[in-house]
Design an enzyme around this catalytic site. Structure first.
Site, PDB file in Angstrom:
ATOM      1  N   GLY A  26      33.641  50.289 -58.411  1.00 37.16           N
ATOM      2  CA  GLY A  26      32.199  50.082 -58.333  1.00 37.16           C
ATOM      3  C   GLY A  26      31.831  48.610 -58.315  1.00 37.16           C
ATOM      4  N   GLY A  27      30.798  48.264 -57.538  1.00 42.68           N
ATOM      5  CA  GLY A  27      30.283  46.904 -57.530  1.00 42.68           C
ATOM      6  C   GLY A  27      31.002  45.916 -56.638  1.00 42.68           C
ATOM      7  N   VAL A  28      31.844  46.419 -55.726  1.00 40.61           N
ATOM      8  CA  VAL A  28      32.597  45.495 -54.856  1.00 40.61           C
ATOM      9  C   VAL A  28      31.989  45.378 -53.456  1.00 40.61           C
ATOM     10  CG1 VAL A  28      34.758  45.849 -56.094  1.00 40.61           C
ATOM     11  CG2 VAL A  28      34.225  47.306 -54.118  1.00 40.61           C
TER      12      VAL A  28
ATOM     13  N   LYS B 196      31.121  48.237 -51.364  1.00 42.41           N
ATOM     14  CA  LYS B 196      31.601  49.289 -50.455  1.00 42.41           C
ATOM     15  C   LYS B 196      30.552  49.667 -49.419  1.00 42.41           C
ATOM     16  CE  LYS B 196      32.433  52.360 -53.585  1.00 42.41           C
ATOM     17  NZ  LYS B 196      32.047  51.557 -54.770  1.00 42.41           N
TER      18      LYS B 196
ATOM     19  N   THR C 175      27.949  47.995 -48.185  1.00 38.98           N
ATOM     20  CA  THR C 175      27.761  46.964 -47.157  1.00 38.98           C
ATOM     21  C   THR C 175      28.892  47.018 -46.141  1.00 38.98           C
ATOM     22  OG1 THR C 175      26.615  45.519 -48.723  1.00 38.98           O
ATOM     23  CG2 THR C 175      27.503  44.491 -46.742  1.00 38.98           C
TER      24      THR C 175
ATOM     25  N   ASP D 225      28.163  58.974 -52.692  1.00 39.54           N
ATOM     26  CA  ASP D 225      27.899  58.321 -53.976  1.00 39.54           C
ATOM     27  C   ASP D 225      26.506  58.733 -54.448  1.00 39.54           C
ATOM     28  OD1 ASP D 225      27.442  56.650 -56.115  1.00 39.54           O
ATOM     29  OD2 ASP D 225      28.245  54.861 -55.136  1.00 39.54           O
TER      30      ASP D 225
ATOM     31  N   CYS E 117      30.470  21.189 -58.453  1.00 35.28           N
ATOM     32  CA  CYS E 117      30.249  22.433 -59.208  1.00 35.28           C
ATOM     33  C   CYS E 117      31.552  22.869 -59.880  1.00 35.28           C
ATOM     34  CB  CYS E 117      29.727  23.526 -58.274  1.00 35.28           C
ATOM     35  SG  CYS E 117      29.556  25.147 -59.057  1.00 35.28           S
TER      36      CYS E 117
END
Length: 336
Positions: free
Chosen positions: A30-32, A34, A36, A58, A275
């Site tokens: 989750g959150g990678v 997928k 897009t 999902d 940075c």
């Protein structure tokens, strides 16, 4: 013998150009990103295929957010495309997720069969979710899309989705072996309810039809010419660990997998020189990219950038999807 093999092209062009593919699964932790990635792949496929369907399995249903358009459990044309369609299903809803029209018919039998079928499959542990996939597959196959892209839920759900044909075949096989015993009882039951026109054979025929389709889907899922899986990850330990576990499970299931997308990568440029966090982040991701290169030297590894703005809407997805075909070049982007 050659010690250093040339790395495979770092893109999904091999999938887009493989005309024989019918089912493409996109999944990972989750959150990678997928959704897009799966949406971008569907956009590229729409350029070369007659008709493309993207299905979200999902429960979060992010493809509606990705395309900035509301989708339902019925295939809907995506705005800005003539041959790209999308639909969203919730596997946890079981057969209730299917359009009511599917169960309608000229007599009472088809309408009753949905409830009867739901009760029967509830008696088989673990088959409800698989049956919802099975019915969706039956509907999708009847629509004859050139290729179907699955935007899957996080890994656990994905593995159940991949395994559903075996689960359904086993479960339906049990039901069909019992149908000769069950049918007389059902006939008596519906007669007691005053529904004499109900033909219990209709239910049996539905199960037969579904088993035939699912057997065919099961064969296609294990055929690398027709089915493949794209793993999406980010350059972090837990995501890489999950990806390796997923690839091992897919291999056990006999599912082809030879494409990995590493998403949300930081490409350093002059603006990042002061940075410290950027430099630290870059160092960490390079460590895991080296591991990915060692572990998956026989995979196509596509590297996608971390963007300043989210990818949302058809135009944004179209632009981002080009990174799947041509490796991202931060120098070229900075000149635009």
């Amino acid at each position: 013998m050659v010690d250093n093999l040339e790395p495979l092209p770092a893109s999904l062009q091999n999938l887009v150009e493989q005309d024989s593919l019918k089912w493409i699964f996109v999944g990972g932790k989750g959150g990678v990103g997928k959704t897009t990635c799966s949406s971008s792949l569907a956009v590229q496929l729409a350029k070369v295929r007659e008709s493309v369907l993207i299905i979200s399995t999902d429960p979060a249903h992010n493809i509606s957010d990705a395309f900035d358009q509301k989708f339902t459990k019925v295939p809907t044309k995506v705005n800005g495309f003539d041959n790209l369609f999308a639909m969203e299903i919730d596997p946890n809803a079981g057969l209730n997720e299917l359009p009511e029209e599917y169960f309608e018919g000229e007599n009472e039998a088809l309408r009753v069969s949905k409830g009867v079928m739901q009760e029967m499959i509830n008696a088989l542990p673990g088959i409800d979710e698989a049956m919802s996939y099975a019915e969706v597959m039956k509907l999708v196959k009847g629509m004859n899309f050139s290729v179907v892209v699955f935007d899957t839920a996080p890994t656990g759900h994905t593995l159940r989705l991949i395994a559903f044909p075996q689960v359904v075949e086993k479960g339906l096989g049990k039901l069909l072996r019992l149908k000769m015993k069950v049918a007389p009882l059902l006939t008596q039951f519906v007669s007691m309810l005053g529904m004499a026109d109900v033909n219990v054979d209709t239910l049996s025929q539905k199960l037969d039809d579904m088993l035939r389709v699912i057997t065919q889907v099961n064969e296609q899922f294990k055929n690398p010419d027709q089915t493949t899986f794209v793993c999406v990850c980010i350059a972090e330990f837990f995501s890489l660990y999950e990806t390796e576990r997923l690839i091992q499970e897919l291999t056990k299931c006999g599912i082809d997998v030879h494409n990995i997308i590493v998403n949300q990568l930081l490409f350093l440029n002059n603006s990042h020189s002061s940075c410290k966090m950027c430099a630290s982040r870059y160092k960490i991701q390079e460590k895991y990219l080296d591991q990915i290169a060692d572990l998956y030297e026989d995979f196509h590894v596509t590297k996608l950038p971390l963007l300043e703005k989210e990818v949302r809407g058809p135009d944004s997805i179209k632009a981002f999807s080009e990174n799947l075909m041509t490796p991202y070049d931060p120098k070229a982007k900075s000149k635009e």
